[in-house]
Write a protein that holds these residues in place. Sequence first.
Motif, PDB file in Angstrom:
ATOM      1  N   UNK A  83     -17.956  -5.766  10.862  1.00 53.27           N
ATOM      2  CA  UNK A  83     -18.928  -6.205  11.877  1.00 53.27           C
ATOM      3  C   UNK A  83     -18.383  -7.451  12.569  1.00 53.27           C
ATOM      4  N   UNK A  84     -18.282  -7.399  13.888  1.00 52.36           N
ATOM      5  CA  UNK A  84     -17.833  -8.574  14.652  1.00 52.36           C
ATOM      6  C   UNK A  84     -18.736  -8.754  15.862  1.00 52.36           C
ATOM      7  N   UNK A  85     -18.912 -10.024  16.271  1.00 51.47           N
ATOM      8  CA  UNK A  85     -19.703 -10.285  17.478  1.00 51.47           C
ATOM      9  C   UNK A  85     -18.913  -9.856  18.702  1.00 51.47           C
ATOM     10  N   UNK A  94     -22.976  -6.747  19.013  1.00 52.84           N
ATOM     11  CA  UNK A  94     -22.082  -6.670  17.855  1.00 52.84           C
ATOM     12  C   UNK A  94     -21.400  -5.304  17.810  1.00 52.84           C
ATOM     13  N   UNK A  95     -20.162  -5.309  17.274  1.00 54.94           N
ATOM     14  CA  UNK A  95     -19.437  -4.067  17.027  1.00 54.94           C
ATOM     15  C   UNK A  95     -19.501  -3.760  15.535  1.00 54.94           C
ATOM     16  N   UNK A  96     -19.945  -2.566  15.200  1.00 54.42           N
ATOM     17  CA  UNK A  96     -19.993  -2.114  13.811  1.00 54.42           C
ATOM     18  C   UNK A  96     -18.994  -0.971  13.662  1.00 54.42           C
ATOM     19  N   UNK A  97     -18.045  -1.133  12.747  1.00 55.04           N
ATOM     20  CA  UNK A  97     -17.024  -0.093  12.532  1.00 55.04           C
ATOM     21  C   UNK A  97     -17.104   0.385  11.091  1.00 55.04           C
ATOM     22  N   UNK A  98     -16.944   1.679  10.903  1.00 54.84           N
ATOM     23  CA  UNK A  98     -16.863   2.225   9.547  1.00 54.84           C
ATOM     24  C   UNK A  98     -16.015   3.481   9.562  1.00 54.84           C
TER      25      UNK A  98
END
Length: 310
Positions: A83-85, A94-98
């Motif tokens: 998670x990054x702003x 925010x960017x959520x990556x998985x």
Amino acid sequence: MSFELVKPGTNIDFIGKRRICFGLSVGMILASLIATQTIGVKLGIDFAGGTEIQVQFDPGVIVSEGPIREIVNAVEGIDDPSVVRYGDAIQNEYLVKFKGAIKVGDASVGKDKVEMIQQALSSEIGPLTVRRVEFVGPRVGAELRDDGLQALFWASVVVLIYIAFRFSSRFAPGAILAVLHDLLITAGIFVMLGLEFDLRILAAMLAILGYSLNDTIIIYDRVRENLALHTKHNLAEVLNLSINQTLSRTVLTSGTTLMTLGALYLLGGEVIRPFAFAMMLGVIVGTYSSIYIASPTLLLLETWFQESDK
């Protein structure tokens, strides 16, 4: 009176320290290879496949990366999300990556992870809008990874041909060794720090290759000129003279490049920060290798060829 960063006539014995620097470089490369085997390369979703979601919380919702990461990590089927702003803090994005597929269970009837994340975040933190969803499949990620490695390989081959054509075949191995040295050590530091490799880092690697090569060619050009002017000097003296004569330019170029990259790292935001960090490592290692790897390798090869001709 003009400003001189390095005074004319400076004569630092760089070549005399070549054995110490070779030992240091070999140690760093071995540490990088050991880290690759023991820690492992952490691939981003660009290469390993996965999903990236851009969410924007409504104005007035106070949130940070930590709580978002905890909530997303608790969602079924998602492990170790990133998670990054994104953008300015006032935008609350925010960017959520998985990693893994978008759905949990069977692809046709499984639960949609994006909806599950949206529901979890809105109920735990506050109302939000999903602005963008991107999915990279494992096969596409593998193709991107293979294409990137091929790009690095063919770029190195073209460099070898270019150096051999412009100077001589004996100059080329030093330039190639310096470039490989820079890429291995930069990648090794990324592995040791547990940072992700994605398309941004691949772009940084290609840029490092070009920067390191340019620095080496500047010194090689001066070496070629000095070999014609100082025919009574031995090669070690000519190499030292050439490095000292280009030292001011090397320090100024590397210094100003590092200042620019430092500004990008501090002010460019989370998205550009990994690229800036990789480039800063590459510029430092590339400047070192153009002095302590490329030139001593040329001396080593010339000495070896002379002894072979006897």
